[in-house]
Enzyme design. Structure first.
Site, PDB file in Angstrom:
ATOM      1  CD  GLU A   8      -2.991  -1.192   2.273  1.00  7.78           C
ATOM      2  OE1 GLU A   8      -2.867  -0.285   3.043  1.00  7.78           O
ATOM      3  OE2 GLU A   8      -4.074  -2.088   2.005  1.00  7.78           O
TER       4      GLU A   8
ATOM      5  CG  ASP B 154      -6.016  -3.053   9.738  1.00  3.36           C
ATOM      6  OD1 ASP B 154      -6.357  -3.574  10.705  1.00  3.36           O
ATOM      7  OD2 ASP B 154      -6.084  -3.236   8.555  1.00  3.36           O
TER       8      ASP B 154
ATOM      9  CE  LYS C 271     -10.714  -3.389   3.934  1.00  2.28           C
ATOM     10  NZ  LYS C 271      -9.865  -4.572   4.249  1.00  2.28           N
TER      11      LYS C 271
ATOM     12  NE  ARG D 114     -10.022  -5.469   0.994  1.00  6.08           N
ATOM     13  CZ  ARG D 114     -10.742  -6.484   1.405  1.00  6.08           C
ATOM     14  NH1 ARG D 114     -11.840  -6.682   1.058  1.00  6.08           N
ATOM     15  NH2 ARG D 114     -10.122  -7.489   2.131  1.00  6.08           N
TER      16      ARG D 114
END
Length: 432
Positions: free
Chosen positions: A210, A245, A343, A372
């Site tokens: 990411e 997270d 999501k 995602r």
């Protein structure tokens, strides 16, 4: 306006895995949507249909999902007397054709691809921006620019380091606008790169899926120290808070948690949920941590409720709730968390995503829209977060084009709104 043609194909996501792309044609032109894919997936997510043909893409092909769109969904929708503005009607038609609870027949990736394309076509048919169309579908008179949660240190299933917890995020809540939040985030990101390089060497500034850095550290507290240092060096201590997270389902073993799960197995180091909760409370006390996602396993309901009752921070359900109304209802009843991670591919249609969002908001929860880890250049979630007024979005670091595509779209939306643009800022948990 009726749908003239729908055509699906296999394309690649940001990890080099196949995913579904859908082209939908109306008299207004072509509308294209692509479906993302997660790495740390909750077991209760709607089915992502893969071919499982090991001779092709390691079994990750999506030819079957593409075939179901081209041979079943496309003819059915093109023969219907529906307009692309009728999102709920079209989604319901596809769900009825599938007929299973978790989209087992066609796959959530097939249904979602068409649903997203319909949403884009609906906005064009009405002659309004996509975020305005989504706001209309949700019944929102206003729109709001979100606070970005930049995932700047990657661990867990998103990186090859030893770090157990998956994401360490910075939220520029003290920014004056979304564009200002982007500048602050980017400046901290570059400061963080220098901090990591000085301490661990240039290799440690490689990035994860990411766009965040993935230094080979084991201690989760060390990641928070690096963040605090970089925020201070950039001069934004008063403007930035931290989110995490944990993705704890990834290291849940036999009722306990293994914070070194990427090393050879050793049950003696597993810790119970109350010890893990104490660790989080320490983080909140020592660092400006205001949001923790998936602090416990997706079925460790008691630990969730206990922790949420004991803290004032945002506790976000992702693997716990999987954007699913039934799981959200249970979470609300048990007071398991106080924020939903939204999501679109966890539930598999625009209509159901809107329903999940509304359900969470009406229960007093916050909502954070999310990408995602396997992403495409599609930017629909940028319009989604503005239209749904959730006030917060996480879509990676300010690095890697599939992440920046979303952030850049949000800057365009803010520019287009001009004087009417409202930025969530410090009210990111409840912006309305």
């Amino acid at each position: 306006m009726s749908i003239l043609k729908i055509h699906a194909r296999e394309i690649f996501d940001s990890r080099g895995n196949p995913t579904v792309e859908v082209d939908l044609y109306t008299k207004k032109g072509l509308f294209r949507a692509a479906v993302p894919s997660g790495a740390s997936t909750g077991i209760y997510e709607a089915l992502e249909l893969r071919d499982n043909d090991k001779t092709r893409y390691m079994g990750k092909g999506v030819k079957r999902a593409v075939k179901y769109i081209n041979e079943f969904l496309a003819p059915a929708l093109c023969n219907q007397d529906v307009t692309v503005i009728e999102q709920e009607k079209i989604d319901k038609l596809m769900l009825d054709m599938d007929g299973t609870e978790n989209k087992y027949k066609f796959g959530a990736n097939a249904i979602l691809g068409v649903s997203l394309a319909v949403c884009k076509a609906g906005a064009a048919e009405k002659g309004v921006p996509l975020y305005r169309h989504i706001a209309d579908l949700a019944g929102n008179p206003e729109v709001i620019l979100p606070v970005p949660a930049f995932n700047v240190i990657n661990g867990g299933s998103h990186a090859g380091n030893k770090l157990a917890m998956q994401e360490f995020m910075i939220l520029p809540v003290g920014a004056s606008s979304f564009k200002d939040a982007m500048r602050i985030g980017a400046e901290v990101y570059h400061n963080l790169k220098n901090v990591i390089k000085e301490k661990y060497g240039k290799d440690a500034t490689n990035v994860g899926d990411e766009g965040g850095f993935a230094p080979n550290i084991l201690e989760n507290k060390e990641a928070l120290k690096l963040l605090k240092n970089a925020i201070g060096k950039a001069g934004y201590t008063d403007k930035i808070v931290i989110g995490m997270d944990v993705a704890a389902s990834e290291f849940y073993k036999g009722g306990k948690y293994d914070l070194d799960f990427k090393s050879p197995d050793d049950p003696s180091r597993y810790i119970p949920s109350d010890k893990l909760a104490d660790l989080y409370k320490g983080f909140v006390k020592d660092y400006p941590v205001v949001s923790i996602e998936d602090p416990f396993d997706q079925d460790d309901w008691e630990a969730w409720s206990k922790f949420t009752a004991s803290t004032s921070i945002q506790v976000v359900g992702d693997d716990l709730t999987v954007t699913n109304p039934k799981r959200i209802a249970k979470g609300v009843a048990e007071k398991s968390c106080n924020c939903l991670l939204l999501k679109v591919n966890q539930i598999g249609s625009v209509t159901e995503s809107l329903q999940a969002c509304k359900m969470a908001q009406s229960s007093g929860w916050g909502v954070m829209v999310s990408h995602r880890s396997g992403e495409t250049e599609d930017t629909l979630i940028s319009d989604l977060v503005v239209g749904l007024c959730t006030g917060q979005i996480k879509t990676g670091a300010p690095c890697r084009s599939e992440r920046l595509a979303k952030y850049n779209q949000l800057m365009r939306i803010e520019e287009e709104l001009g004087a009417k643009a409202k930025f969530a800022g410090k009210n990111f948990r409840h912006p309305i």
